[in-house]
Design a protein around this motif. Structure first.
Motif, PDB file in Angstrom:
ATOM      1  N   GLY A 178     -27.853 -11.223  34.666  1.00 56.65           N
ATOM      2  CA  GLY A 178     -26.967 -10.151  35.090  1.00 56.65           C
ATOM      3  C   GLY A 178     -27.649  -8.787  35.025  1.00 56.65           C
ATOM      4  O   GLY A 178     -26.992  -7.776  34.799  1.00 56.65           O
ATOM      5  N   MET A 179     -28.946  -8.775  35.213  1.00 57.55           N
ATOM      6  CA  MET A 179     -29.754  -7.565  35.058  1.00 57.55           C
ATOM      7  C   MET A 179     -30.064  -6.956  36.424  1.00 57.55           C
ATOM      8  O   MET A 179     -30.420  -7.675  37.361  1.00 57.55           O
ATOM      9  CB  MET A 179     -31.064  -7.935  34.347  1.00 57.55           C
ATOM     10  CG  MET A 179     -31.957  -6.791  34.013  1.00 57.55           C
ATOM     11  SD  MET A 179     -33.496  -7.354  33.223  1.00 57.55           S
ATOM     12  CE  MET A 179     -32.874  -7.970  31.662  1.00 57.55           C
ATOM     13  N   SER A 180     -29.943  -5.660  36.540  1.00 55.22           N
ATOM     14  CA  SER A 180     -30.276  -4.986  37.787  1.00 55.22           C
ATOM     15  C   SER A 180     -31.794  -4.840  37.920  1.00 55.22           C
ATOM     16  O   SER A 180     -32.531  -4.923  36.930  1.00 55.22           O
ATOM     17  CB  SER A 180     -29.637  -3.593  37.835  1.00 55.22           C
ATOM     18  OG  SER A 180     -30.263  -2.737  36.893  1.00 55.22           O
ATOM     19  N   GLN A 181     -32.238  -4.591  39.137  1.00 61.48           N
ATOM     20  CA  GLN A 181     -33.657  -4.314  39.354  1.00 61.48           C
ATOM     21  C   GLN A 181     -34.064  -3.060  38.582  1.00 61.48           C
ATOM     22  O   GLN A 181     -35.157  -3.003  38.022  1.00 61.48           O
ATOM     23  CB  GLN A 181     -33.964  -4.118  40.836  1.00 61.48           C
ATOM     24  CG  GLN A 181     -33.964  -5.383  41.629  1.00 61.48           C
ATOM     25  CD  GLN A 181     -34.346  -5.161  43.080  1.00 61.48           C
ATOM     26  OE1 GLN A 181     -34.328  -4.042  43.587  1.00 61.48           O
ATOM     27  NE2 GLN A 181     -34.693  -6.243  43.762  1.00 61.48           N
ATOM     28  N   ASP A 182     -33.179  -2.073  38.566  1.00 60.57           N
ATOM     29  CA  ASP A 182     -33.465  -0.831  37.823  1.00 60.57           C
ATOM     30  C   ASP A 182     -33.714  -1.119  36.348  1.00 60.57           C
ATOM     31  O   ASP A 182     -34.667  -0.613  35.758  1.00 60.57           O
ATOM     32  CB  ASP A 182     -32.304   0.170  37.935  1.00 60.57           C
ATOM     33  CG  ASP A 182     -32.231   0.842  39.284  1.00 60.57           C
ATOM     34  OD1 ASP A 182     -33.265   0.941  39.957  1.00 60.57           O
ATOM     35  OD2 ASP A 182     -31.126   1.277  39.651  1.00 60.57           O
TER      36      ASP A 182
ATOM     37  N   ALA B 274     -39.577  -3.182  31.806  1.00 58.57           N
ATOM     38  CA  ALA B 274     -40.930  -3.712  31.979  1.00 58.57           C
ATOM     39  C   ALA B 274     -41.952  -2.603  32.254  1.00 58.57           C
ATOM     40  O   ALA B 274     -43.137  -2.889  32.406  1.00 58.57           O
ATOM     41  CB  ALA B 274     -40.958  -4.723  33.117  1.00 58.57           C
ATOM     42  N   GLU B 275     -41.463  -1.373  32.329  1.00 58.65           N
ATOM     43  CA  GLU B 275     -42.319  -0.205  32.580  1.00 58.65           C
ATOM     44  C   GLU B 275     -43.078  -0.312  33.904  1.00 58.65           C
ATOM     45  O   GLU B 275     -44.278  -0.105  33.981  1.00 58.65           O
ATOM     46  CB  GLU B 275     -43.277   0.026  31.414  1.00 58.65           C
ATOM     47  CG  GLU B 275     -42.558   0.287  30.108  1.00 58.65           C
ATOM     48  CD  GLU B 275     -43.492   0.449  28.921  1.00 58.65           C
ATOM     49  OE1 GLU B 275     -44.656  -0.013  28.977  1.00 58.65           O
ATOM     50  OE2 GLU B 275     -43.051   1.043  27.927  1.00 58.65           O
TER      51      GLU B 275
ATOM     52  N   TYR C  68     -41.153  -1.509  43.004  1.00 56.31           N
ATOM     53  CA  TYR C  68     -42.120  -2.581  42.791  1.00 56.31           C
ATOM     54  C   TYR C  68     -41.407  -3.898  42.496  1.00 56.31           C
ATOM     55  O   TYR C  68     -41.829  -4.952  42.972  1.00 56.31           O
ATOM     56  CB  TYR C  68     -43.063  -2.217  41.645  1.00 56.31           C
ATOM     57  CG  TYR C  68     -44.182  -3.191  41.453  1.00 56.31           C
ATOM     58  CD1 TYR C  68     -45.313  -3.154  42.255  1.00 56.31           C
ATOM     59  CD2 TYR C  68     -44.110  -4.175  40.465  1.00 56.31           C
ATOM     60  CE1 TYR C  68     -46.343  -4.060  42.089  1.00 56.31           C
ATOM     61  CE2 TYR C  68     -45.133  -5.081  40.292  1.00 56.31           C
ATOM     62  CZ  TYR C  68     -46.244  -5.022  41.109  1.00 56.31           C
ATOM     63  OH  TYR C  68     -47.258  -5.926  40.939  1.00 56.31           O
ATOM     64  N   VAL C  69     -40.324  -3.839  41.736  1.00 55.37           N
ATOM     65  CA  VAL C  69     -39.554  -5.053  41.436  1.00 55.37           C
ATOM     66  C   VAL C  69     -39.005  -5.633  42.738  1.00 55.37           C
ATOM     67  O   VAL C  69     -39.058  -6.842  42.964  1.00 55.37           O
ATOM     68  CB  VAL C  69     -38.417  -4.778  40.423  1.00 55.37           C
ATOM     69  CG1 VAL C  69     -37.503  -5.991  40.274  1.00 55.37           C
ATOM     70  CG2 VAL C  69     -38.992  -4.379  39.081  1.00 55.37           C
ATOM     71  N   GLY C  70     -38.505  -4.781  43.618  1.00 59.16           N
ATOM     72  CA  GLY C  70     -38.010  -5.250  44.909  1.00 59.16           C
ATOM     73  C   GLY C  70     -39.100  -5.895  45.738  1.00 59.16           C
ATOM     74  O   GLY C  70     -38.904  -6.962  46.332  1.00 59.16           O
TER      75      GLY C  70
END
Length: 86
Positions: free
Chosen positions: A19-23, A29-30, A35-37
């Protein structure tokens, strides 16, 4: 599915399961949120160090990011939009 797409599929799967957002994942993860997207869409070659940080935040071993998705796996549904409690 190439290895970048496989890693991206697993990052998204594990992130959505938590349930974690990309933000939130990016901040913890710093890494940059964009970049996650890119990582989830298989558009970036992540370093082992970056994958290790992402896996640690997701509370999984980095090897889980390389798991082969089931043949009948459907795309991972997005989380509901809006702010989430952390």
């Amino acid at each position: 599915m190439d290895v970048r797409e496989r890693v991206g599929w697993n990052v998204r799967r594990l992130r959505v399961e938590k349930g974690m957002s990309q933000d939130h994942l990016a901040y913890a993860a710093e890494v940059e949120r964009a970049y996650v997207g890119y990582l989830e869409r298989g558009k970036r070659n992540a370093t082992i160090s970056t994958l290790e940080k992402v896996a640690k935040v997701l509370e999984h071993d980095v090897s889980e990011l390389f798991a082969i998705p089931p043949k009948n796996a459907s795309p991972i549904a997005a989380l509901k939009s809006g702010r989430r409690k952390v």
